[in-house]
Write a protein that holds these residues in place. Structure first.
Motif, PDB file in Angstrom:
ATOM      1  N   UNK A  72       0.801  -1.236   0.000  1.00  0.00           N
ATOM      2  CA  UNK A  72       0.000   0.000   0.000  1.00  0.00           C
ATOM      3  C   UNK A  72       0.825   1.272   0.000  1.00  0.00           C
ATOM      4  N   UNK A  73       2.063   1.209   0.529  1.00  0.00           N
ATOM      5  CA  UNK A  73       2.882   2.416   0.646  1.00  0.00           C
ATOM      6  C   UNK A  73       3.893   2.577  -0.488  1.00  0.00           C
ATOM      7  N   UNK A  74       3.959   1.595  -1.401  1.00  0.00           N
ATOM      8  CA  UNK A  74       4.835   1.749  -2.571  1.00  0.00           C
ATOM      9  C   UNK A  74       4.368   2.952  -3.386  1.00  0.00           C
ATOM     10  N   UNK A  75       5.290   3.547  -4.144  1.00  0.00           N
ATOM     11  CA  UNK A  75       4.979   4.833  -4.764  1.00  0.00           C
ATOM     12  C   UNK A  75       4.959   4.797  -6.289  1.00  0.00           C
ATOM     13  N   UNK A  76       4.135   5.691  -6.811  1.00  0.00           N
ATOM     14  CA  UNK A  76       4.150   6.053  -8.231  1.00  0.00           C
ATOM     15  C   UNK A  76       4.553   7.526  -8.285  1.00  0.00           C
ATOM     16  N   UNK A  77       5.615   7.821  -9.049  1.00  0.00           N
ATOM     17  CA  UNK A  77       6.137   9.184  -9.137  1.00  0.00           C
ATOM     18  C   UNK A  77       5.998   9.656 -10.579  1.00  0.00           C
ATOM     19  N   UNK A  78       5.254  10.722 -10.796  1.00  0.00           N
ATOM     20  CA  UNK A  78       5.096  11.284 -12.134  1.00  0.00           C
ATOM     21  C   UNK A  78       5.962  12.537 -12.244  1.00  0.00           C
ATOM     22  N   UNK A  79       6.928  12.514 -13.145  1.00  0.00           N
ATOM     23  CA  UNK A  79       7.858  13.632 -13.319  1.00  0.00           C
ATOM     24  C   UNK A  79       7.137  14.793 -13.991  1.00  0.00           C
ATOM     25  N   UNK A  80       7.363  15.993 -13.439  1.00  0.00           N
ATOM     26  CA  UNK A  80       6.689  17.175 -13.977  1.00  0.00           C
ATOM     27  C   UNK A  80       7.654  18.197 -14.564  1.00  0.00           C
ATOM     28  N   UNK A  81       8.911  17.791 -14.756  1.00  0.00           N
ATOM     29  CA  UNK A  81       9.893  18.696 -15.332  1.00  0.00           C
ATOM     30  C   UNK A  81      10.912  19.183 -14.332  1.00  0.00           C
ATOM     31  N   UNK A  82      10.527  19.237 -13.068  1.00  0.00           N
ATOM     32  CA  UNK A  82      11.464  19.654 -12.023  1.00  0.00           C
ATOM     33  C   UNK A  82      11.472  18.678 -10.848  1.00  0.00           C
ATOM     34  N   UNK A  83      10.330  18.149 -10.507  1.00  0.00           N
ATOM     35  CA  UNK A  83      10.212  17.246  -9.367  1.00  0.00           C
ATOM     36  C   UNK A  83       9.210  16.162  -9.733  1.00  0.00           C
ATOM     37  N   UNK A  84       8.768  15.407  -8.749  1.00  0.00           N
ATOM     38  CA  UNK A  84       7.827  14.335  -9.006  1.00  0.00           C
ATOM     39  C   UNK A  84       6.567  14.478  -8.185  1.00  0.00           C
ATOM     40  N   UNK A  85       5.414  14.222  -8.808  1.00  0.00           N
ATOM     41  CA  UNK A  85       4.140  14.156  -8.103  1.00  0.00           C
ATOM     42  C   UNK A  85       3.983  12.725  -7.616  1.00  0.00           C
ATOM     43  N   UNK A  86       3.852  12.546  -6.302  1.00  0.00           N
ATOM     44  CA  UNK A  86       3.893  11.211  -5.709  1.00  0.00           C
ATOM     45  C   UNK A  86       2.508  10.771  -5.248  1.00  0.00           C
ATOM     46  N   UNK A  87       2.273   9.457  -5.407  1.00  0.00           N
ATOM     47  CA  UNK A  87       1.062   8.832  -4.871  1.00  0.00           C
ATOM     48  C   UNK A  87       1.411   7.402  -4.504  1.00  0.00           C
ATOM     49  N   UNK A  99      -3.539   5.200  -5.520  1.00  0.00           N
ATOM     50  CA  UNK A  99      -3.773   4.910  -6.937  1.00  0.00           C
ATOM     51  C   UNK A  99      -4.912   3.906  -7.091  1.00  0.00           C
ATOM     52  N   UNK A 100      -4.946   2.887  -6.238  1.00  0.00           N
ATOM     53  CA  UNK A 100      -6.005   1.888  -6.298  1.00  0.00           C
ATOM     54  C   UNK A 100      -7.375   2.508  -6.020  1.00  0.00           C
ATOM     55  N   UNK A 101      -7.431   3.406  -5.021  1.00  0.00           N
ATOM     56  CA  UNK A 101      -8.702   4.052  -4.705  1.00  0.00           C
ATOM     57  C   UNK A 101      -9.170   4.928  -5.858  1.00  0.00           C
ATOM     58  N   UNK A 148      -2.685   7.508 -16.220  1.00  0.00           N
ATOM     59  CA  UNK A 148      -2.696   6.425 -17.208  1.00  0.00           C
ATOM     60  C   UNK A 148      -2.635   5.074 -16.491  1.00  0.00           C
ATOM     61  N   UNK A 149      -1.850   4.993 -15.418  1.00  0.00           N
ATOM     62  CA  UNK A 149      -1.803   3.764 -14.623  1.00  0.00           C
ATOM     63  C   UNK A 149      -3.163   3.466 -14.002  1.00  0.00           C
ATOM     64  N   UNK A 150      -3.855   4.493 -13.536  1.00  0.00           N
ATOM     65  CA  UNK A 150      -5.201   4.287 -12.981  1.00  0.00           C
ATOM     66  C   UNK A 150      -6.141   3.697 -14.023  1.00  0.00           C
ATOM     67  N   UNK A 151      -5.991   4.135 -15.265  1.00  0.00           N
ATOM     68  CA  UNK A 151      -6.801   3.563 -16.342  1.00  0.00           C
ATOM     69  C   UNK A 151      -6.403   2.113 -16.630  1.00  0.00           C
ATOM     70  N   UNK A 152      -5.095   1.828 -16.589  1.00  0.00           N
ATOM     71  CA  UNK A 152      -4.609   0.454 -16.771  1.00  0.00           C
ATOM     72  C   UNK A 152      -5.268  -0.501 -15.780  1.00  0.00           C
ATOM     73  N   UNK A 153      -5.489  -0.014 -14.556  1.00  0.00           N
ATOM     74  CA  UNK A 153      -6.035  -0.862 -13.503  1.00  0.00           C
ATOM     75  C   UNK A 153      -7.561  -0.840 -13.483  1.00  0.00           C
ATOM     76  N   UNK A 154      -8.141   0.347 -13.471  1.00  0.00           N
ATOM     77  CA  UNK A 154      -9.573   0.471 -13.252  1.00  0.00           C
ATOM     78  C   UNK A 154     -10.450   0.037 -14.408  1.00  0.00           C
TER      79      UNK A 154
END
Length: 555
Positions: free
Chosen positions: A24-39, A44-46, A76-82
């Motif tokens: 549950x605590x593993x992360x998905x990091x989306x790069x935004x050009x300077x840093x990462x948006x983390x979830x 992500x499952x919710x 996009x990962x949420x779509x892959x799953x949901x």
């Protein structure tokens, strides 16, 4: 006699449940050009459950197709799953398709809704009039051109992705799905004719993800250090399920770094320094560009324990350089959209001396468990695995397609085996060496010249950035090789110097007498060299050709 085992279905919902509960605590990091948006995985499952609930709310039912027109990111990962978990079918749309092919695949699949990045709306707007099945476009992120959004809104409903999820009730219990039902549609690249749809099942997706687990299981290899893998997923999620990496990472709790639209060498190097990935997946052109960047921009890439490379043959010189300069093995794999796609992996045998590693890494690899592979000659006779006999690769297995959407492409199958169009040898250890595509092999004077091996030899020259070889007509020899060469910036390279270099690496009669120095080599929508464009350009006289006379010893 029947077994006593339970018959639990292998579904994407099962993948979703496992990863969210086990990690549950593993992360998905989306790069935004300077840093990462983390979830984290639980978030992500919710959100995937909210996406499914929201889609159901606009009338998406089991077996309905939902397109995605997105870069690699959390949504996009949420779509892959949901989407598959709710029983619908995700259709990953290639961002680089020409408008006519994009419109064709949307219409052919019958997509009812499309989740699209805001920056991709101009391309989507060009084709929606030819796609009557699309009723809703769900926009991820900002839209640069409000007029484009308004244009699309005249054709169908336009929704904001975050608002769409925020107002929805999440699915609490995933429906029972038959494991052989469709989960995802991917289309072949369509270099000749329209792309053909390959429909992955829940079962094939689940089994394929399991086959990839050894690549993402550093956690089990380093128990005392308790380190997990961090995967930089460069291979596009619109291409063959991103080689199964998102599902495999979800199974193993590996951190996923999603690069978004930042696929150039400079931001990739920045991501490696910032997030310390342990492995990354991509096509050889990506790793070649990164290597060229690293030569002049020192970067700490020491976190990487492996790069995986596929989509086209990985040059031996590239593998050697990564291993010698950065101590990073580049592991090649072979497959295609029709095979989900992984069929082989070039993992060297245990105990291989370092000086022999490249000999194995430079192959297409050994067939993975679950896939059967054979090579057959022109008379469909099965050839031995002796490292000498040539034949077309044919494969079968639980994640190999048995046909195409709409019943197309019957000629691509041979009594239950998929004909791949790749010519190869297989040695007695089971390592596959791709010689060429059937349409790319050069037949000179009755003998075959491998365009792949010739390209690898040319790219071994220190002044060469990349090279592609095609067959061109020859009055005497029927066909001869024409080499298109991109020289590294700031370097000068003459034909004579290059031929002298090649003369020490290939047999003399393979030496090209025709060369064309170009600024770049055209690529297909998935990053392969687009040889059809090269052939057409040659026939149209669009390239300057440097031609030398062959010596008697070269004939």
């Amino acid at each position: 006699m029947e077994s006593t085992m339970q018959q639990g279905a292998l579904t994407v919902a099962g993948i979703l449940r496992y990863g969210s509960q086990a990690f549950p605590d593993a992360e998905v990091i989306t790069y935004d050009g300077t840093d990462g948006v983390r979830a984290c995985f639980s978030e992500v499952a919710e959100r995937a459950a909210r996406l499914a609930g929201a889609l159901a709310g606009i009338g998406i039912s089991p077996s309905d197709r939902v397109g995605t027109f997105c870069f690699n990111h959390q949504q996009h990962l949420e779509a892959y799953l949901g989407i598959p978990a709710m029983g619908a079918v995700i259709h990953t749309l290639n961002l680089r398709l020409a408008p006519d092919q994009l419109g064709y695949v949307i219409d052919d699949a019958g997509d009812r809704a499309i989740i699209a990045d805001g920056m991709m709306l101009p391309q989507l707007a060009q084709v929606l009039e030819a796609c009557p099945s699309v009723a809703t476009v769900i926009v991820v992120g900002a839209t640069a051109d409000a007029a484009i959004k308004e244009q699309i809104a005249k054709r169908c409903k336009v929704l904001d992705y975050e608002e769409f999820l925020r107002d929805a009730a999440p699915v609490v219990e995933w429906p029972d799905v038959v494991e052989t039902d469709a989960a995802m549609i991917c289309y072949s690249s369509g270099t000749t004719g329209n792309p053909k749809g390959v429909v992955y099942s829940h079962r094939s997706t689940y089994l394929h993800a399991i086959s990839a687990l050894p690549l993402y299981s550093q956690r089990s290899w380093n128990i005392l250090e308790s380190k997990g893998d961090v995967a930089l997923i460069v291979v596009p999620m619109f291409h063959a399920a991103a080689w199964g990496a998102p599902y495999a990472c979800w199974f193993t709790g590996s951190t996923m770094i999603m690069p978004g639209r930042f696929l150039q060498a400079e931001p990739l190097a920045a991501m490696i320094e910032r997030f310390h990935p342990t492995l990354s997946s991509g096509v050889p052109t990506i790793w070649n560009d990164l290597l060229n960047y690293l030569e002049s921009h020192p970067t700490d890439v020491s976190s990487l324990r492996m790069l995986t490379s596929g989509g086209s043959a990985t040059p031996r010189s590239l593998i050697e350089t990564y291993l010698e300069h950065y101590n990073i093995p580049v592991v090649s794999g072979w497959g295609m959209t029709e095979t989900s796609p992984v069929c082989t992996l070039a993992i060297p045998p245990s105990g291989t001396p370092r000086e022999r590693l490249v000999d194995y890494l430079a192959t297409a690899g050994k067939v993975v468990p679950g896939v059967e592979l054979r090579i057959v000659d022109d008379q469909q006779q099965v050839q031995p695995w002796d490292g000498k006999a040539l034949g077309e690769i044919e494969v079968r297995g639980p994640w190999i397609t048995a046909g195409y959407l709409g019943g197309r492409g019957g000629e691509n199958f041979d009594d239950g085996w998929l004909r791949t169009g790749d010519i190869a040898t297989v040695d007695r250890e089971g390592y596959v060496r791709i010689v060429d595509r059937t349409k790319d092999v050069i037949k000179s004077g009755g003998e075959w010249i491998s365009s792949i091996e010739l390209e690898n030899a040319i790219m071994a020259h220190p002044k060469v950035a990349e090279a592609a070889v095609i067959a061109v007509p020859d009055d005497r020899w029927f066909e001869r090789p024409l080499a298109f060469v991109v020289v590294k910036p700031g370097e000068d390279l003459e034909v004579g110097e290059l031929r002298d270099f090649l003369a020490t690496r290939i047999v003399k009669w393979w030496l090209p007498e025709r060369f064309s120095f170009v600024e770049a080599i055209p690529r297909t929508s998935v990053g392969k060299f687009h040889k059809k464009v090269l052939r057409e350009g040659y026939q149209a006289g669009n390239y300057a050709i440097h031609e030398v006379k062959r010596t008697q010893s070269e004939e």
